[in-house]
Design a protein around this motif. Structure first.
Motif: not given
Length: 821
Positions: A180-207
């Motif tokens: 979202d370019p509206k979120k934390f726009p102060e980052h962009f002056k340092y050369g980064v751009k908005p980035w959308q990862a393809k997916r987020i997953v949860w690595n479930a566990f048994n412990f």
């Protein structure tokens, strides 16, 4: 098949010894050149990462793999030494980096401080500052640009820790916010751009008795064997996990099948593989097909016995990648290709010093060394460091050393080697980092970088090497360590706490050290509160006198207020110098150098004591003996060999350090000896145990059975304390314990409390965190014969070093419990 080993020096800094790579390792890196996919794993602490999964992702799938730990593990307990708080965080930072050198992943951090156990994500996010840490996670995502984000924990109570759940919540929010370019726009002056990862997953566990896996989750088998490395990913994971030595996380090298479970959380769900629907080969880049063909040809023609034969083709590959349009992956693959070229050419370059430390404004010696141990066509064109430039061109002959020494100046304003997150004082729940470009970094860049320009097959390569301290140890052999930059002047108090017992003046010993002789003179000012007076308000030292000086300042309490501690700090008159050098050294990590402020606690303590001689069994990260000595006790350390019935008769009380029963099996074996000591009139005080086990064996402790619960703890340091047995001697003799004795506590109240106990145990206190049921297992005492046994889960081990007066008085009462008739 013969495997030839060459030096493959990693781009990561501060590795103790240059890493090496066999021809098989080089071959695997060649295969990785064809993989343009990345994964970022997110959790809360050092040791939260999945050590079996990370090497699978990095070395089987060959993805760029990173671990973002929100904290550095500052609030835990240290099993290998006395360091706590930010010092423990520095140790665990280096342990994570050591683990990453094994599993092949990269390491990142946010500014969050691990303030201790938290029971709710709401508390964690409030103390950390939700928006601040969310900004950090978004920043790392925008810089790293992962295709897939994997979070370790669910966002609810199943996570088992408020920090764990908070890391899950922040990962979910950052997955969306990073795009979202509206979120934390102060980052962009340092050369980064908005980035959308393809997916987020949860690595479930048994412990931990909590099974969050299910059959409808995507399953991946990660326990396979890597023939090029000669290990399974379970074996690598065990080795990486075992680097968390300060937590006692040694693990076996696992062999056999290991199944990991993944639940879809956001983005396009994956069906069979984490990278479903993601282009992660050279088709990802314009004109990438040509590059892939070149790489495949190099792989097909690779000679394990003669890696240098691949150098000409690799240089042409490097030139072709460099001609591609600027992009994250173009730059990453250039870096990887250069590293492979250096390895195939068997090129070794280093810059080392025989000085472990250098001083601002001083000079230091550097040895430059180059050797090309192959027939690759290469020449050295120049070497640069701190304004020095060789400006020569020398052909590199096969296995011929080029080496020379140079003495160079250290700039007057060279930054000292303070970890960047400690440059400013710690805030309540986070570090104060004011340079956006540093956020996420695991550690400082080395203070000195030597730059070697080497021409290989006509192409100039810039090779950066940190200047390291190098020494040959008669036991360890060749040892590399970071070079630290020290200030000209150091000053500090020689103790953490100066305790004024019952109004008596206390002498504070000041230490002044000059690291560089010059003509300067310094005026040192002790800064203290109006509740104290001093007899030596200003001390003058000359830098051209003795290198070390000591001065005594007598502090006298000017008030009868017994429940406060006041910090006394030191600074030079100009405010330029206000701290000292502290070194933390363990064999499994690089030496750590940092600069605490010159500070001590002035403790006003009205206290009575009964008994004089204390036997002490050290626990994990134990600073309690110093406090006992300050209270006037004679402290003798006990071990397996002097815990005998005859010897214990010499002590009025025996105090066992935190988690000692979980560390030393001999304490369980000696339980009958301890019981007879108590029966004959001694007092045995056992500070908290983390569990009821020592290794695989059940702990045997105390005259009557009891058990502790890992889930029973009071994390709010200001939780109200109820006196269940107000007339008990422990609350009255020799000091009257009141509510004021529980003021000013730090981090938490109680941990790993008694949950089940024999009827002989008396429970003196009750307390609870907000909204929770009251618990009464923080202080339990049983009479046995003429003496007393006490189990104390109150975190006195934190309060005593912090100079909390009530903790001193309570400890004095436990030591002085009267004999039973």
């Amino acid at each position: 098949m013969l495997l030839m080993a060459f030096c493959l020096q990693s781009a990561r800094s501060n590795e103790q010894t240059p890493t090496t790579a066999s021809s098989a390792d080089i071959f695997m890196q060649l295969k990785k050149l064809n993989v343009l996919g990345s994964v970022l794993y997110i959790a809360a602490h050092p040791d939260d990462e999945n050590n079996g999964l990370l090497p699978y992702l990095a070395k089987e799938k060959l993805y760029r793999t990173g671990y973002l730990s929100l904290t550095r593990g500052d609030g835990g307990q240290n099993l290998i030494g006395p360091e706590q708080g930010i010092e423990l965080g520095m140790i665990r930072t280096q342990e994570l980096l050591a683990a990453r050198r094994i599993d092949g992943a990269e390491q990142y951090f946010s500014r969050a401080y691990e303030f201790g156990f938290s029971k709710s994500s709401a508390e964690a996010l409030r103390i950390w500052d939700h928006d601040k840490i969310l900004s950090d996670v978004v920043w790392v995502i925008r810089q790293y640009q992962p295709d897939v984000i994997i979070k370790r924990f669910p966002p609810d109570a199943r996570a088992g820790h408020g920090h764990h759940a908070a890391s899950s919540i922040l990962a979910d929010e950052a997955f969306v916010a990073a795009a979202d370019p509206k979120k934390f726009p102060e980052h962009f002056k340092y050369g980064v751009k908005p980035w959308q990862a393809k997916r987020i997953v949860w690595n479930a566990f048994n412990f931990g008795g909590n099974n969050t896996t299910s059959d409808d989750q995507m399953k991946i088998e990660v326990g396979g064997y890597n023939a090029l490395l000669g290990k399974s990913y379970g074996e690598m994971g065990g080795e990486a996990r075992s680097m968390h030595k300060s937590q006692g996380e040694g693990r076996p090298r696992r062999r056999g099948q290991i199944t990991e479970f993944f639940a879809a959380i956001g983005g396009e769900p994956a069906k069979n593989d984490l990278m479903d629907g993601i282009v992660y080969d050279w088709k990802r880049l314009e004109d990438g097909a040509r590059i892939e063909t070149m790489i495949n040809n190099i792989i097909s023609n690779y000679k394990f016995e003669q890696p240098e034969l691949s150098v000409p083709a690799l240089v042409k590959l490097y030139q072709s990648i460099k001609s591609l349009p600027e992009s994250k992956w173009r730059n990453k693959k250039l870096e990887e290709t250069q590293t492979i070229i250096e390895a195939c050419a068997a090129l070794f370059t280093e810059a080392t010093s025989n000085q472990e430390n250098v001083v601002q404004g001083d000079r230091f010696n550097v040895n430059f060394f180059v050797n090309k141990r192959s027939k690759a066509n290469a020449s050295i064109k120049n070497i640069r460091l701190e304004g020095f430039d060789t400006s020569f061109s020398v052909a590199l002959e096969n296995n011929q050393n080029i080496t020379f020494n140079k003495t160079l100046p250290v700039a007057e304003n060279k930054n000292i080697s303070q970890p960047y997150w400690l440059q400013y004082p710690l805030l309540e729940g986070s570090f104060d980092v004011r340079d956006q470009t540093l956020i996420g970094k695991a550690e400082n860049d080395p203070p000195f970088h030597a730059t070697f320009t080497v021409s290989i097959e006509g192409e100039d390569f810039i090779i950066n090497r940190p200047v390291q301290y190098k020494v040959v140890d008669p036991v360890k052999g060749e040892v590399y360590q970071p070079v630290a930059v020290l200030p000209k002047v150091e000053l500090n108090y020689v103790k953490e706490n100066f305790v004024s017992l019952n109004g008596t003046p206390v002498k504070g010993l000041l230490h002044f050290k000059t690291n560089l002789r010059d003509t300067s003179s310094y005026s040192i000012n002790p800064l203290y509160s109006r509740n104290w007076s001093v007899d030596n308000p200003s001390i003058k030292y000359a830098a051209n006198s003795n290198l070390e000086n000591y001065s005594v300042t007598t502090f006298t309490s000017a008030t009868k207020d017994i429940n406060t501690t006041e910090p006394a700090t030191l600074t030079t008159k100009d405010g330029k110098y206000n701290g000292y050098t502290k070194v933390i050294a363990y064999d499994h990590i690089p030496t750590i150098t940092y600069f605490p402020k010159a500070k001590a606690n002035l403790v006003k303590l009205e206290i009575k004591t009964a008994g004089k001689n204390i036997g002490y069994i050290e626990g994990a990260g134990d600073k309690v003996p110093d406090a006992l000595t300050a209270m006037g006790y004679n402290v003798t350390f006990l071990n397996e060999y002097n815990i005998t019935e005859d010897n214990l008769k010499n002590y009025d009380a025996i105090v066992v350090g935190v988690r000692a029963y979980n560390i030393y099996e001999y304490l369980t074996n000696k339980n009958d000896v301890f019981n007879r000591y108590v029966e004959n009139g001694g007092n045995l005080i056992v500070q908290y145990m983390k569990s009821n086990q020592v290794g695989l064996r059940k702990i045997n402790v105390g005259p009557y059975p009891f058990s502790v619960s890992t889930g029973s703890r009071i994390t709010e340091e200001n939780a109200k304390v109820k006196f269940l047995m107000p007339d008990h001697p422990a609350l009255n003799y020799p000091n009257k314990i009141t509510d004021k004795d529980f003021e000013g506590w730090v981090q938490e109240r109680s941990t790993y409390q008694v949950d089940q106990s024999d009827e002989h145990y008396e429970k003196l206190l009750a307390m609870n965190d907000t909204g929770e049921k009251e618990s009464n297992g923080s202080l339990v005492i049983a009479k046995y014969g003429k003496g007393n046994f006490a189990y104390v889960s109150l975190v006195l081990f934190r309060q005593l070093p912090a100079g909390v007066p009530g903790a001193y008085r309570l400890m004095a009462n436990l030591i002085g419990l009267p004999k039973n008739k």
